[in-house]
Design a protein around this motif. Structure first.
Motif, PDB file in Angstrom:
ATOM      1  N   GLU A  70     169.855  43.856 -46.333  1.00  0.00           N
ATOM      2  CA  GLU A  70     168.431  43.875 -46.038  1.00  0.00           C
ATOM      3  C   GLU A  70     167.696  42.814 -46.851  1.00  0.00           C
ATOM      4  N   LEU A  71     166.588  42.350 -46.307  1.00  0.00           N
ATOM      5  CA  LEU A  71     165.751  41.374 -46.990  1.00  0.00           C
ATOM      6  C   LEU A  71     164.862  42.100 -47.993  1.00  0.00           C
ATOM      7  N   ARG A  72     165.031  41.806 -49.270  1.00  0.00           N
ATOM      8  CA  ARG A  72     164.224  42.463 -50.304  1.00  0.00           C
ATOM      9  C   ARG A  72     162.800  41.907 -50.317  1.00  0.00           C
ATOM     10  N   CYS A  73     162.677  40.578 -50.384  1.00  0.00           N
ATOM     11  CA  CYS A  73     161.349  39.973 -50.459  1.00  0.00           C
ATOM     12  C   CYS A  73     161.476  38.467 -50.224  1.00  0.00           C
ATOM     13  N   THR A  74     160.338  37.778 -50.162  1.00  0.00           N
ATOM     14  CA  THR A  74     160.318  36.335 -49.946  1.00  0.00           C
ATOM     15  C   THR A  74     159.412  35.666 -50.973  1.00  0.00           C
ATOM     16  N   TYR A  75     159.703  34.393 -51.215  1.00  0.00           N
ATOM     17  CA  TYR A  75     158.905  33.570 -52.130  1.00  0.00           C
ATOM     18  C   TYR A  75     158.514  32.319 -51.355  1.00  0.00           C
ATOM     19  N   ARG A  76     157.223  32.158 -51.117  1.00  0.00           N
ATOM     20  CA  ARG A  76     156.739  31.156 -50.169  1.00  0.00           C
ATOM     21  C   ARG A  76     156.005  30.016 -50.876  1.00  0.00           C
ATOM     22  N   ALA A  77     156.408  28.802 -50.541  1.00  0.00           N
ATOM     23  CA  ALA A  77     155.718  27.605 -51.034  1.00  0.00           C
ATOM     24  C   ALA A  77     155.049  26.913 -49.860  1.00  0.00           C
ATOM     25  N   TYR A  78     153.869  26.364 -50.105  1.00  0.00           N
ATOM     26  CA  TYR A  78     153.094  25.714 -49.060  1.00  0.00           C
ATOM     27  C   TYR A  78     152.816  24.268 -49.446  1.00  0.00           C
ATOM     28  N   ASP A  79     152.747  23.419 -48.416  1.00  0.00           N
ATOM     29  CA  ASP A  79     152.457  22.005 -48.659  1.00  0.00           C
ATOM     30  C   ASP A  79     150.954  21.758 -48.554  1.00  0.00           C
ATOM     31  N   ALA A  80     150.560  20.484 -48.535  1.00  0.00           N
ATOM     32  CA  ALA A  80     149.134  20.130 -48.504  1.00  0.00           C
ATOM     33  C   ALA A  80     148.460  20.553 -47.207  1.00  0.00           C
ATOM     34  N   MET A  81     149.248  20.756 -46.156  1.00  0.00           N
ATOM     35  CA  MET A  81     148.692  21.199 -44.874  1.00  0.00           C
ATOM     36  C   MET A  81     148.713  22.717 -44.754  1.00  0.00           C
ATOM     37  N   ASP A  82     149.015  23.410 -45.852  1.00  0.00           N
ATOM     38  CA  ASP A  82     149.100  24.870 -45.887  1.00  0.00           C
ATOM     39  C   ASP A  82     150.166  25.394 -44.926  1.00  0.00           C
ATOM     40  N   GLU A  83     151.266  24.645 -44.827  1.00  0.00           N
ATOM     41  CA  GLU A  83     152.417  25.067 -44.039  1.00  0.00           C
ATOM     42  C   GLU A  83     153.583  25.344 -44.978  1.00  0.00           C
ATOM     43  N   ILE A  84     154.416  26.310 -44.595  1.00  0.00           N
ATOM     44  CA  ILE A  84     155.562  26.669 -45.434  1.00  0.00           C
ATOM     45  C   ILE A  84     156.525  25.495 -45.535  1.00  0.00           C
ATOM     46  N   THR A  85     156.926  25.194 -46.749  1.00  0.00           N
ATOM     47  CA  THR A  85     157.906  24.132 -46.993  1.00  0.00           C
ATOM     48  C   THR A  85     159.129  24.737 -47.656  1.00  0.00           C
ATOM     49  N   ALA A  86     160.288  24.262 -47.277  1.00  0.00           N
ATOM     50  CA  ALA A  86     161.544  24.848 -47.741  1.00  0.00           C
ATOM     51  C   ALA A  86     162.039  24.161 -49.007  1.00  0.00           C
ATOM     52  N   ALA A  87     162.673  24.948 -49.860  1.00  0.00           N
ATOM     53  CA  ALA A  87     163.286  24.404 -51.073  1.00  0.00           C
ATOM     54  C   ALA A  87     164.660  23.838 -50.741  1.00  0.00           C
TER      55      ALA A  87
ATOM     56  N   PHE B 108     158.863  30.397 -59.380  1.00  0.00           N
ATOM     57  CA  PHE B 108     158.390  31.688 -58.897  1.00  0.00           C
ATOM     58  C   PHE B 108     158.760  32.776 -59.895  1.00  0.00           C
ATOM     59  N   ASP B 109     157.824  33.704 -60.116  1.00  0.00           N
ATOM     60  CA  ASP B 109     158.082  34.866 -60.954  1.00  0.00           C
ATOM     61  C   ASP B 109     158.773  35.916 -60.100  1.00  0.00           C
ATOM     62  N   LEU B 110     159.951  36.371 -60.540  1.00  0.00           N
ATOM     63  CA  LEU B 110     160.714  37.339 -59.754  1.00  0.00           C
ATOM     64  C   LEU B 110     159.933  38.638 -59.563  1.00  0.00           C
ATOM     65  N   HIS B 111     159.028  38.967 -60.497  1.00  0.00           N
ATOM     66  CA  HIS B 111     158.227  40.176 -60.394  1.00  0.00           C
ATOM     67  C   HIS B 111     157.205  40.105 -59.263  1.00  0.00           C
ATOM     68  N   ARG B 112     156.846  38.877 -58.861  1.00  0.00           N
ATOM     69  CA  ARG B 112     155.714  38.709 -57.946  1.00  0.00           C
ATOM     70  C   ARG B 112     156.122  37.905 -56.715  1.00  0.00           C
ATOM     71  N   PRO B 113     156.712  38.541 -55.711  1.00  0.00           N
ATOM     72  CA  PRO B 113     157.004  37.839 -54.459  1.00  0.00           C
ATOM     73  C   PRO B 113     155.708  37.403 -53.791  1.00  0.00           C
ATOM     74  N   GLY B 114     155.830  36.449 -52.898  1.00  0.00           N
ATOM     75  CA  GLY B 114     154.644  35.954 -52.207  1.00  0.00           C
ATOM     76  C   GLY B 114     154.459  34.468 -52.406  1.00  0.00           C
ATOM     77  N   ARG B 115     153.216  34.037 -52.478  1.00  0.00           N
ATOM     78  CA  ARG B 115     152.918  32.609 -52.545  1.00  0.00           C
ATOM     79  C   ARG B 115     152.412  32.172 -53.907  1.00  0.00           C
ATOM     80  N   ASP B 116     152.577  32.989 -54.924  1.00  0.00           N
ATOM     81  CA  ASP B 116     152.174  32.605 -56.274  1.00  0.00           C
ATOM     82  C   ASP B 116     153.313  31.861 -56.958  1.00  0.00           C
ATOM     83  N   PHE B 117     153.039  30.670 -57.458  1.00  0.00           N
ATOM     84  CA  PHE B 117     154.074  29.873 -58.119  1.00  0.00           C
ATOM     85  C   PHE B 117     153.419  28.832 -59.006  1.00  0.00           C
ATOM     86  N   GLY B 118     154.201  28.331 -59.946  1.00  0.00           N
ATOM     87  CA  GLY B 118     153.784  27.186 -60.744  1.00  0.00           C
ATOM     88  C   GLY B 118     154.429  25.936 -60.197  1.00  0.00           C
ATOM     89  N   GLN B 119     153.693  24.852 -60.116  1.00  0.00           N
ATOM     90  CA  GLN B 119     154.209  23.611 -59.537  1.00  0.00           C
ATOM     91  C   GLN B 119     154.170  22.490 -60.564  1.00  0.00           C
TER      92      GLN B 119
END
Length: 418
Positions: free
Chosen positions: A150-167, A190-201
């Motif tokens: 099963e999928l536990r969670c996702t970690y999402r990064a977005y580009d300048a066009m606010d579209e998902i970009t893959a690592a 990405f902080d493992l505690h916080r799935p979603g779109r929060d990240f340091g770049q």
């Protein structure tokens, strides 16, 4: 959110000190004698829709209970090691037409899998820690449950066009609290505690154009908790960073192709880098990274594939495959070739030592194209593969006779000493 937080909180599921102690008692393997094949898998990777499906890499789980293999059909297959460790005899098995056993779990991604990695404190005895992360084209980073699929969670990064970009590359930090991901000229954390779109770049290319440019295709952390992170780029460079603030310490130049794999030595003093269409693995001294210490040859000059190498847990030898189907062993103290053996009849794109047992796994394969023939039926245009092509094999190494009894007595069947 409950499960994801529990995963992060369980990063102490396996004590680091215990793993270090087990690695120190690693039996001395004999490389003057070729290993013997204990299990083989090929048929289950081939389907009527995709008969020429090939493997792209594999990795053992940190506790040694299973391994994960990635294939061209966007599928990850999980295989558990048998309770006897697969070492039922000392003669091995010939290349069978039928697989030794089937995969315990299949995870299907929507697009091509760029990279995958295990949670560093994964232990089969604690289901909350049994997770691995994947990075897929046009998709966010996925955290999968290796027990249920099963999928536990996702970690999402977005580009300048606010579209998902893959690592293009991913890896857990040694504490197991963060996921570091490589993109084009940038690292996202990405902080493992916080799935979603929060990240340091963090950008790897400075305004004066110094630093690391290009796709960041691979990364590895120093195993000695020194806080050093190595990042390889398709721009033929390897950057060394501080984990805490991503400060660039220095950049290594010398790879003839884009860097596709980096790995630290067990003591953290040396770094080994390999590149695409580059026949040499380069050894760098982290204490004086001015020039290359030595080069290790492998047959990769004519393939665009990533070819993964690995260092045994005791840190004495390195094993690597190549497009000639051979696995080569090198002495890391001298850089000299020690031995080699035929693992497959096509490209061996991954070689991985078991974390505790004197075993290794190899995956092989490459893309093939059928030759059209107007006189033949369509089904005759398929490339006919042999059993030792596009396959996975498990290998057992002989150990020194004075250590064999101790090794047999301490092994409890799961690859972890009692």
């Amino acid at each position: 959110m409950g499960e994801e937080e529990a995963v992060a909180e369980e990063n102490g599921g396996v004590k680091v000190d215990d793993s270090v102690e087990q690695a120190s008692s690693w039996p001395t393997m004999r490389f003057d004698v070729s290993p013997y094949r204990t299990h083989h898998f090929s048929k289950q990777f081939r389907t009527a829709r995709n008969p020429n499906n090939f493997l792209k890499g594999l990795k053992w789980s940190p506790d040694g209970s299973c391994f994960l293999a990635s294939s061209e059909d966007n599928t990850l297959s999980l295989f558990y090691l048998p309770q006897d460790g697969g070492d039922s005899n000392s003669y091995g098995v010939s290349i069978p037409e039928e697989d030794s056993y089937g995969a315990s779990l299949l995870v299907n991604e929507g697009e091509s899998v760029y990279d995958f990695c295990w949670y560093p404190y994964m232990s089969v005895s604690d289901p909350l820690t049994c997770v691995f992360a994947t990075s897929t084209r046009d998709h966010p980073i996925h955290l999968w449950d290796s027990s249920s699929g099963e999928l536990r969670c996702t970690y999402r990064a977005y580009d300048a066009m606010d579209e998902i970009t893959a690592a293009f590359s991913i890896g857990f930090n040694p504490d197991g609290t963060k996921i570091f991901a490589g993109y084009n000229s940038s690292i996202r954390v990405f902080d493992l505690h916080r799935p979603g779109r929060d990240f340091g770049q963090y950008s790897t290319l400075q305004r004066n154009k110094e630093g690391q440019a290009g796709i960041l295709s691979t990364l590895a952390f120093s195993p000695t908790n020194s806080g050093m992170l190595a990042v390889g780029s398709y721009g033929q460079t390897t950057g060394i960073y501080r984990e805490d603030n991503m400060e660039l310490l220095y950049v290594l130049h010398g790879q003839e192709g884009g860097v596709t794999h980096v790995q630290f030595s067990k003591d953290g003093n040396y770094l080994y880098t390999g590149g695409r269409k580059d026949p040499y693995i380069l050894c760098w001294d982290m204490r004086k990274s001015v020039e290359i210490v030595y080069k290790l040859y492998r047959a990769t000059e004519n393939t665009n594939q990533r070819v993964f190498f690995d260092i045994e847990p005791s840190g004495r030898h390195l094993g690597t495959g190549g497009e000639d189907g051979l696995v080569h062993m090198y002495d890391l103290q001298t850089g000299n070739w020690v031995s080699g053996y035929q693992a497959a009849s096509d490209t061996v794109n991954a070689f991985s030592f078991h974390p505790y047992l004197p075993m290794a796994a190899t995956s092989s394969g490459h893309r093939r194209f059928a030759i059209p023939d107007d006189d033949d039926e369509e089904d005759k245009n398929d490339v006919q593969l042999k059993a030792d092509e596009n396959c996975v094999s498990l290998w057992s190494f002989y150990v020194s006779s004075e250590e064999k009894n101790a090794c047999d007595g301490n092994d409890n069947g799961n690859g972890v000493e009692a």
